[in-house]
Design a protein around this motif. Structure first.
Motif, PDB file in Angstrom:
ATOM      1  N   ARG A 445       0.851  -1.153  -0.034  1.00 23.49           N
ATOM      2  CA  ARG A 445      -0.143   0.132  -0.002  1.00 23.49           C
ATOM      3  C   ARG A 445       0.917   1.108  -0.017  1.00 23.49           C
ATOM      4  NH1 ARG A 445      -4.070   2.704   3.159  1.00 23.49           N
ATOM      5  NH2 ARG A 445      -2.920   2.525   5.116  1.00 23.49           N
ATOM      6  N   TYR A 447       0.533   5.381   0.239  1.00 24.00           N
ATOM      7  CA  TYR A 447      -0.372   6.364   0.569  1.00 24.00           C
ATOM      8  C   TYR A 447       0.249   7.516   1.141  1.00 24.00           C
ATOM      9  CZ  TYR A 447       0.637   5.190   5.421  1.00 24.00           C
ATOM     10  OH  TYR A 447       1.287   4.824   6.878  1.00 24.00           O
TER      11      TYR A 447
ATOM     12  N   HIS B  66      -8.057   2.068  -5.081  1.00 23.46           N
ATOM     13  CA  HIS B  66      -7.449   3.441  -4.827  1.00 23.46           C
ATOM     14  C   HIS B  66      -8.680   4.304  -3.919  1.00 23.46           C
ATOM     15  CE1 HIS B  66      -5.226   7.207  -5.723  1.00 23.46           C
ATOM     16  NE2 HIS B  66      -6.232   7.922  -5.853  1.00 23.46           N
ATOM     17  N   TRP B  71      -6.039  12.212   2.269  1.00 23.37           N
ATOM     18  CA  TRP B  71      -4.883  11.288   2.277  1.00 23.37           C
ATOM     19  C   TRP B  71      -5.260  10.054   1.378  1.00 23.37           C
ATOM     20  CZ3 TRP B  71      -6.622  14.340   6.288  1.00 23.37           C
ATOM     21  CH2 TRP B  71      -5.528  14.721   7.104  1.00 23.37           C
ATOM     22  N   SER B  73      -4.692   6.898  -0.857  1.00 21.35           N
ATOM     23  CA  SER B  73      -3.823   5.486  -0.731  1.00 21.35           C
ATOM     24  C   SER B  73      -4.054   4.653  -1.945  1.00 21.35           C
ATOM     25  CB  SER B  73      -4.065   4.926   0.663  1.00 21.35           C
ATOM     26  OG  SER B  73      -5.088   3.854   0.396  1.00 21.35           O
ATOM     27  N   THR B  75      -3.706   0.448  -2.660  1.00 23.32           N
ATOM     28  CA  THR B  75      -3.471  -0.619  -2.067  1.00 23.32           C
ATOM     29  C   THR B  75      -3.455  -1.965  -3.307  1.00 23.32           C
ATOM     30  OG1 THR B  75      -4.866  -0.187  -0.211  1.00 23.32           O
ATOM     31  CG2 THR B  75      -4.102  -2.405  -0.414  1.00 23.32           C
TER      32      THR B  75
END
Lengths: 498, 148
Positions: A445, A447, B66, B71, B73, B75
């Motif tokens: 991940r 971020y 997504h 924020w 991120s 994955t």
């Protein structure tokens, strides 16, 4: 060719083990309530002793009956390629474990079973912890044959995959490491188990003081003691002495735990299998296959740094357990390694990784910003509070401490990609490394927050079967590159990754 | 979806709170109640825009998800690392005919990748697709093992 053997029971002496295990669980997880209960029982006993005795006898009898029933209902059976267990007093559970699926076999011989030549065999499957078979109290020789059989059938199917270097699984065992008591003492002083001892102590002290407050005795004896002391001894010194005594007790506790747990430590390697014998009261035998190792962690606390030692743990699949003096069942520990021993061991564990010549990339200095902001806010609040209430201003003097720690912590953060391995570095005074091969990862991940994005930073989190790891505040391009690299390793590797 | 379930609650809570404050049942300034309601409701009001940016991708070898407004991120879980897949729908989701798809890796308690708010048919299709691929992979690797 093996016909299915009949159901058999474990030795009745296993009841001792179950009883002790129950009490240990009760006392170990949270001694506070237990102490409270005991204190309550004591207070109650003064009022009506007869009632208490009958209650205690009833509880004991009920416990005994349950133990006997549990023993009667516990049966196991071994067939050619499976082991079956039936257990449960009220609801019968039946568990069948195929030998192919077995991940780990452990033999433990507690001191109270040793005179009878009995051992406790634990078999873990690759799945969850609920799929575990424990056979308490079977003859040691039987346990060993069972282990060999389970692992032998396992070895057949694992000759493929990436390892492949050792064709014979059971060659002569090669001695890797043993520990002297002095090593264990160092481990005891410097291990995180010391904190665990502190936690136990704190909860016991908490329970005692609570009892004392309830009993209304307050701190009378302490005050009397303080009055009797000469004037030269100020309360400040008294507090310091108390803290030092506590630390001393904790250290002693930790050392004793280390000596008991790792007495007679012997690490061997046979083929691609590591085997570890250790323990004074309970003699344990742990086994771990090379390809099962998910990540290797090399940790060094401040104290360990003073001695120049590292503690090494090999983790396999399973949730990360908090550091316990017992040491989780599913990891292999090598305590207090000198640099030379560390290098030898790493050469076995992580073949092809030039440990001495790794160069790490740090993380952005902005890593410190949120932490500084947090501590700054806290400190500001404390100062405002001090201004408001006219409290002592020595709190101002503590201002530079957290930033210094944050700076140290930032200096330690780092990562390094070498061949198929990714190495993460962290720590504060000491230093710890987490090493894993890229194909072991399961999820990646990337971020970033809007502030990080503006300066081109991102965080990378990966999860392995053995836990999750975070690489904070690295350049966005690096995060992207690492993610691609890990995905490439994961998606192209055919090796078993669990 | 998130918006509707959340907003339903918050609109109701806000109106009731304001009414109670105006009637003097709860000893708080109506303005304060309104402010509190606005602050606590922020995540809900952001539900719609945040749902707009949630997106997923199915690639040959992996599954991506997504999300995030401020924020962000991304994955990724490779298909050969998915241990099992779960589709889940609560009463409200069922009402709208939606499912949540959860992919689990090995050794964890929580889902590694969660895709909320898929159409029921699409969720089922996606699940089946990922499972098929998994079966293929396993057959493939086992075949390799046999050869080696």
């Amino acid at each position: 060719m093996h016909e299915v053997s009949d159901w058999s029971r474990v030795s009745p002496l296993s009841m001792i083990h179950q009883g002790i295990a129950f009490i240990r669980q009760l006392a170990g997880t949270n001694p506070g309530p237990l102490l409270g209960l005991l204190a309550g029982a004591y207070a109650f006993a003064q009022r009506s002793p007869l009632m208490l005795v009958t209650t205690a006898v009833t509880l004991l009898a009920a416990g005994l009956v349950l133990l006997v029933l549990a023993w009667l209902r516990f049966q196991y059976r071994v067939s050619a390629d499976t082991i079956q267990v039936q257990q449960g007093i009220f609801t019968r559970q039946s568990l069948t474990l195929e030998f192919d699926r077995i991940q780990n076999v452990r033999i433990e011989t507690p001191i109270y079973l040793r005179p009878f030549g009995l051992a406790r065999l634990s078999i873990e499957s690759a799945g969850s912890s609920s799929e575990e078979v424990h056979l308490p109290g079977i003859p040691t020789a039987h346990a060993e044959t069972l282990r060999d059989r389970a692992l032998a059938s396992h070895a057949d199917m694992d000759t493929d995959g990436d390892s492949g270097s050792q064709p014979e699984a059971e060659s002569a065992p090669q001695h890797l490491l043993s520990r002297r008591p002095s090593d264990l003492v160092i481990y005891g002083i410097s291990s995180p188990a010391i904190l665990w001892g502190g936690a136990i102590l704190a909860s016991i002290l908490g329970a005692i003081t609570r009892r004392m407050e309830e009993a209304g005795s307050d701190l009378e004896p302490l005050r009397a003691l303080a009055e009797r002391l000469p004037d030269s001894v100020s309360p400040g010194w008294l507090v310091a002495a108390g803290i030092i005594t506590l630390l001393g007790i904790m250290t002693l506790f930790s050392i004793v735990m280390a000596l008991v747990r790792y007495h007679g430590y012997r690490l061997e390697k046979a083929g691609d299998r590591y085997r570890l014998h250790s323990g004074l009261i309970t003699r344990r035998e742990q086994g771990l296959r090379q390809y099962r190792i998910q990540h290797v962690r090399l940790a060094q606390s401040l104290v360990a740094r003073l001695f120049g030692r590292h503690h090494l743990t090999c983790h396999q699949i399973g949730m990360m357990q908090p550091d316990q003096p017992e040491g989780g069942g599913n990891r292999l520990m090598a305590p207090a390694l000198t640099p030379k021993e560390q290098q030898q061991l790493l050469a076995h564990l992580l073949p092809g990784l030039p440990w001495q010549t790794l160069s790490f990339s740090g993380v952005s200095w902005r890593y410190m910003l949120p932490r500084l902001a947090f501590w700054g806010g806290l400190w500001l609040a404390a100062v405002l509070g001090a201004l408001h209430q006219d409290a002592s201003f020595w709190i101002l003097a503590t201002a530079p401490v957290p930033p210094a720690l944050i700076w140290l912590n930032w200096r330690r953060q780092g990562w390094c990609l070498n061949g198929e391995y990714l190495i993460l570095r962290g720590g504060l005074f000491g230093c710890h490394y987490t090493v894993f091969a890229g194909f072991r990862a399961q999820t990646v991940r990337v971020y970033d927050s809007f502030l990080q994005r503006r300066v081109g930073l991102a965080n990378l989190a990966t999860r392995l079967g053995s836990g999750g790891f975070l690489l904070p505040f690295i350049r966005w391009h690096d995060a992207e590159m690492l993610m691609d690299e890990l995905l490439y390793r994961m998606e192209t590797s055919n090796a078993p990754w669990l | 979806m998130v918006l509707i379930s959340g907003a339903g609650f918050w609109l109701f809570a806000g109106v009731v709170g304001l009414a109670l404050a105006l009637m003097g049942v709860i000893p708080l300034q109506p303005a304060l109640v309104l402010g509190l309601w606005l602050v606590l409701g922020i995540p809900t009001f952001l539900g719609y825009p945040s749902a707009r940016v949630k997106r997923y991708a199915v690639r040959e070898q992996d599954l991506l998800f997504h999300e995030g407004l401020l924020w962000k991120s991304t994955t990724v879980i490779p298909r050969n690392r998915i241990q099992h897949i779960e589709t889940e729908n609560g009463p409200v989701e069922r009402w709208f005919g939606l499912v949540t798809l959860k992919c689990y890796g090995a050794g964890g308690q929580q889902a590694d990748l969660v895709i909320p708010g898929l159409n029921e048919a699409l969720g089922e299709q996606l699940r089946q697709h990922l499972l098929d691929q998994q079966a293929d992979d396993q057959a493939g690797t086992e075949g390799d093992n046999g050869d080696a």
